[in-house]
Write a protein that holds these residues in place. Structure first.
Motif, PDB file in Angstrom:
ATOM      1  N   THR A 176       0.717  -1.068  -0.015  1.00 40.57           N
ATOM      2  CA  THR A 176       0.083  -0.097  -0.110  1.00 40.57           C
ATOM      3  C   THR A 176       0.762   1.455  -0.080  1.00 40.57           C
ATOM      4  O   THR A 176       0.377   2.068  -0.639  1.00 40.57           O
ATOM      5  N   LYS A 180      -0.477   2.939  -3.449  1.00 37.83           N
ATOM      6  CA  LYS A 180      -1.394   4.131  -2.851  1.00 37.83           C
ATOM      7  C   LYS A 180      -0.442   5.365  -2.574  1.00 37.83           C
ATOM      8  O   LYS A 180      -0.725   6.540  -2.957  1.00 37.83           O
ATOM      9  N   ASP A 223      -3.749  -1.253   5.809  1.00 34.19           N
ATOM     10  CA  ASP A 223      -4.904  -0.413   5.346  1.00 34.19           C
ATOM     11  C   ASP A 223      -4.990   1.102   6.315  1.00 34.19           C
ATOM     12  O   ASP A 223      -5.799   1.477   6.227  1.00 34.19           O
TER      13      ASP A 223
END
Ligand SMILES: NC(=O)c1ccc[n+]([C@@H]2O[C@H](COP(=O)([O-])OP(=O)(O)OC[C@H]3O[C@@H](n4cnc5c(N)ncnc54)[C@H](O)[C@@H]3O)[C@@H](O)[C@H]2O)c1
Length: 360
Positions: A176, A180, A223
């Motif tokens: 991530t 991201k 997350d």
């Protein structure tokens, strides 16, 4: 400008809608090994799909035609393989972020891109969200004095499903913090105009995807995290990411604080607050403005108009009328910061950028 779209999944849909707003752009090739994705892109093109030939891979497209420009929107782990046959040809390339999933792959692409005879551009489109652009312009103009701190918050929804669910595993995405957060690491370098020295990241997968199984495997992607980055010019930056906070009002918030004032902008509100320092006991003098974004650009994507403005800037660069705003070397820098954050979170330690970027 004749475009090839390589990888015709979700992000390609956004590129199609935005290219359709640009009169000089025409899509002549769709490249994807998945027939369902080709069909999806074809129906998004509507009548214009008659112009777009379909191919399963880049070599078969190149055997049949040479586009003026190619947008690479295939999964992160394919970028190096997909871009390699295009490099060295007179084709302007826009490679979606992240440039690659590892420093090694990103470094190899960046080295090859140095001699590429056309534009090579990495899709770091957050730079083109109008509220972000406005904040950066004011920081550069010296409105807050000497920039000392940058804070970034992303509070959003979990990762969306992807074709083949490739985004559930770090080996496919880079993790991530690469997949991201390369956007935010790129923005940090862009706003601070210096290189990162060290990174500390605390993060884990605490809420999302825990009950998902793919061939018996559980996803392994962060997350939520907090990341702190020290820069060579003494400025510091912080990224706060939470992907189970879709109910919050602002999805992104950027704060830049200098020795004279602070600027903060929220997205999607577009509210930009300028807050000069005040003497003790004096009232605050916060000045709020609303940064507007073109409605058609807003409707054409999920990134607050950024895809449209980035494509315009890409076309200007291809026409020799503007700079290449995000080079492959900058794409490599953002990947390296993401890899440093992943390593830091996994090993619970500070990671020096030299560990990753010093050639052996
Ligand atoms: N700039 C942004 O804000 C942004 C937003 C979303 C996605 N992305 C990036 O766009 C890329 C695609 O993401 P997505 O959300 O569209 O994923 P997706 O899964 O919806 O689509 C990817 C497509 O690529 C195809 N594909 C797989 N291997 C390929 C290959 N070797 N050659 C050509 N096509 C291949 C798949 O079949 C699929 O149709 C990723 O790199 C992602 O990080 C960028």
């Amino acid at each position: 400008m004749k475009f090839a779209l390589i990888g015709t999944g979700l992000m390609a849909q956004e590129h199609i809608r935005n290219l359709q707003l640009i009169p000089e752009a025409r899509i002549v090739a769709l490249v994807d090994p998945a027939p369902s994705s080709l069909e999806w892109a074809s129906s998004a093109l509507g009548a214009a799909s008659a112009d777009a030939r379909q191919f399963a891979d880049v070599p078969s497209m190149l055997a049949a035609l040479t586009p003026d420009a190619a947008i690479i929107a295939s999964p992160n782990y394919t970028h190096r393989e997909v871009v390699t046959p295009l490099l060295g040809r007179p084709i302007h390339i826009l490679c979606e972020k992240p440039l690659a999933t590892t420093v090694e792959d990103a470094r190899a692409v960046a080295a090859a891109a140095e001699t590429h005879p056309a534009v090579f551009w990495v899709g770091m489109e957050y730079r083109w969200m109008p509220p972000v652009t406005q904040l950066v312009t004011q920081v550069r103009a010296g409105r807050i004095g000497k920039l000392r701190r940058v804070g970034m918050h992303e509070h959003r929804f979990p990762f969306l499903p992807k074709v083949g669910d490739w985004n559930r595993f770090s080996s496919n995405t880079g993790g991530t913090m690469v997949e991201k957060c390369c956007h935010f690491f790129d923005l940090m370098r862009y706003i601070i105009a210096a290189e990162p020295v060290r990174v500390y990241c605390s993060g884990a997968m605490d809420v999302n995807h825990l009950d998902e199984r793919y061939g018996g495997r559980t996803p392994d992607i962060i997350d939520n995290s907090f990341t702190v980055v020290d820069f060579a010019n003494g400025a510091r930056a912080m990224l706060d990411l939470c992907m189970f906070a879709e109910g919050m009002e602002e999805q992104e918030k950027l704060t830049a604080i200098g020795d004279m004032a602070a600027l903060e902008v929220g997205i999607p509100s577009g509210i930009l607050a300028f807050s000069p320092r005040v003497k003790l006991g004096q009232p605050k003098q916060v000045e709020r403005t609303h940064v507007t974004t073109d409605e058609a650009a807003l409707r054409a994507g999920h990134h607050h108009g950024a895809t449209f403005f980035q494509l315009q800037a890409f076309l200007r660069a291809a026409a020799g009328k503007g700079p290449v705003a995000v080079t492959a070397t900058e794409g490599l820098a953002a990947v390296a910061m993401g890899v440093a954050a992943e390593l830091s979170a996994a090993e619970h330690r500070v990671v020096a950028m030299d560990e990753l970027l010093t050639s052996t």
